[in-house]
Design a protein around this motif. Structure first.
Motif, PDB file in Angstrom:
ATOM      1  N   ALA A   4       0.831  -1.201   0.000  1.00  0.00           N
ATOM      2  CA  ALA A   4       0.000   0.000   0.000  1.00  0.00           C
ATOM      3  C   ALA A   4       0.866   1.251   0.000  1.00  0.00           C
ATOM      4  O   ALA A   4       1.772   1.372   0.820  1.00  0.00           O
ATOM      5  CB  ALA A   4      -0.927  -0.012   1.210  1.00  0.00           C
ATOM      6  N   LYS A   5       0.598   2.166  -0.919  1.00  0.00           N
ATOM      7  CA  LYS A   5       1.308   3.445  -0.956  1.00  0.00           C
ATOM      8  C   LYS A   5       0.610   4.482  -0.084  1.00  0.00           C
ATOM      9  O   LYS A   5       1.181   5.499   0.250  1.00  0.00           O
ATOM     10  CB  LYS A   5       1.388   3.946  -2.397  1.00  0.00           C
ATOM     11  CG  LYS A   5       2.296   3.098  -3.269  1.00  0.00           C
ATOM     12  CD  LYS A   5       2.240   3.516  -4.710  1.00  0.00           C
ATOM     13  CE  LYS A   5       2.996   4.786  -4.956  1.00  0.00           C
ATOM     14  NZ  LYS A   5       3.042   5.120  -6.404  1.00  0.00           N
ATOM     15  N   SER A   6      -0.617   4.194   0.265  1.00  0.00           N
ATOM     16  CA  SER A   6      -1.403   5.036   1.169  1.00  0.00           C
ATOM     17  C   SER A   6      -2.422   4.100   1.834  1.00  0.00           C
ATOM     18  O   SER A   6      -2.475   2.923   1.509  1.00  0.00           O
ATOM     19  CB  SER A   6      -2.112   6.144   0.385  1.00  0.00           C
ATOM     20  OG  SER A   6      -2.959   5.575  -0.592  1.00  0.00           O
ATOM     21  N   ALA A   7      -3.195   4.636   2.757  1.00  0.00           N
ATOM     22  CA  ALA A   7      -4.219   3.798   3.394  1.00  0.00           C
ATOM     23  C   ALA A   7      -5.203   3.338   2.323  1.00  0.00           C
ATOM     24  O   ALA A   7      -5.639   4.112   1.476  1.00  0.00           O
ATOM     25  CB  ALA A   7      -4.940   4.573   4.481  1.00  0.00           C
ATOM     26  N   ILE A   8      -5.521   2.030   2.353  1.00  0.00           N
ATOM     27  CA  ILE A   8      -6.426   1.438   1.359  1.00  0.00           C
ATOM     28  C   ILE A   8      -7.515   0.659   2.091  1.00  0.00           C
ATOM     29  O   ILE A   8      -7.235  -0.086   3.039  1.00  0.00           O
ATOM     30  CB  ILE A   8      -5.669   0.448   0.436  1.00  0.00           C
ATOM     31  CG1 ILE A   8      -4.604   1.171  -0.375  1.00  0.00           C
ATOM     32  CG2 ILE A   8      -6.629  -0.292  -0.478  1.00  0.00           C
ATOM     33  CD1 ILE A   8      -3.736   0.236  -1.202  1.00  0.00           C
ATOM     34  N   ARG A   9      -8.723   0.814   1.612  1.00  0.00           N
ATOM     35  CA  ARG A   9      -9.826  -0.020   2.090  1.00  0.00           C
ATOM     36  C   ARG A   9     -10.219  -0.908   0.920  1.00  0.00           C
ATOM     37  O   ARG A   9     -10.631  -0.420  -0.138  1.00  0.00           O
ATOM     38  CB  ARG A   9     -11.009   0.827   2.535  1.00  0.00           C
ATOM     39  CG  ARG A   9     -12.128  -0.025   3.060  1.00  0.00           C
ATOM     40  CD  ARG A   9     -13.354   0.811   3.416  1.00  0.00           C
ATOM     41  NE  ARG A   9     -14.200  -0.010   4.233  1.00  0.00           N
ATOM     42  CZ  ARG A   9     -14.559   0.268   5.465  1.00  0.00           C
ATOM     43  NH1 ARG A   9     -14.167   1.399   6.015  1.00  0.00           N
ATOM     44  NH2 ARG A   9     -15.330  -0.537   6.140  1.00  0.00           N
ATOM     45  N   HIS A  10     -10.069  -2.205   1.089  1.00  0.00           N
ATOM     46  CA  HIS A  10     -10.368  -3.165   0.023  1.00  0.00           C
ATOM     47  C   HIS A  10     -11.064  -4.373   0.637  1.00  0.00           C
ATOM     48  O   HIS A  10     -10.560  -4.980   1.587  1.00  0.00           O
ATOM     49  CB  HIS A  10      -9.077  -3.590  -0.680  1.00  0.00           C
ATOM     50  CG  HIS A  10      -9.292  -4.558  -1.787  1.00  0.00           C
ATOM     51  ND1 HIS A  10      -9.850  -4.182  -2.991  1.00  0.00           N
ATOM     52  CD2 HIS A  10      -9.063  -5.885  -1.875  1.00  0.00           C
ATOM     53  CE1 HIS A  10      -9.937  -5.244  -3.774  1.00  0.00           C
ATOM     54  NE2 HIS A  10      -9.461  -6.295  -3.112  1.00  0.00           N
TER      55      HIS A  10
END
Length: 121
Positions: A4-10
């Motif tokens: 992740a390059k930034s916060a991710i919601r998946h």
């Protein structure tokens, strides 16, 4: 594998910046990378393989090196050379110039293999 390059919601899971995201389908990973939310990273096994290839560099007498360099340069254009080198397992990571590709082929001991294959066709 991606990071992740930034916060991710998946899929209802939140990944913090820098987290390794595993277990995705190839298309899911490609989508996150395409969106610039994540980047590809290599696995520890792939890193070990890269290091082993780097350690397998052969010392070659200058005369032989030049002979092989000329032969490879005459026999292959840049695209053919890159494709054939990849087919025989030459690590071309970060290499784009024909001269650098030729040097990698020779140093990794694959020049004879490429030249033999070409002569057998």
């Amino acid at each position: 594998m991606i990071r992740a390059k930034s916060a991710i919601r998946h899929n209802d899971v939140v990944y913090k910046k820098g987290a390794i995201i595993a277990g995705l389908t190839e298309s899911e990973a490609e989508r996150l990378v395409r969106l610039k939310s994540a980047e590809y990273v290599i696995s520890p096994e792939e890193e070990m393989k890269k290091q082993q290839v780097a350690n397998d560099v052969k010392e070659i007498p200058p005369e032989l090196f030049e002979e092989l360099r000329i032969a490879l340069d005459e026999e292959f254009n840049a695209e053919e050379l890159k494709r054939e080198a990849g087919d025989v397992g030459v690590d071309l990571t970060g290499l784009t110039r024909k001269g650098d590709i030729i040097e990698a082929i020779i140093r990794q001991g694959k020049a004879d293999e490429l030249l033999e294959d070409d002569n057998n066709e």
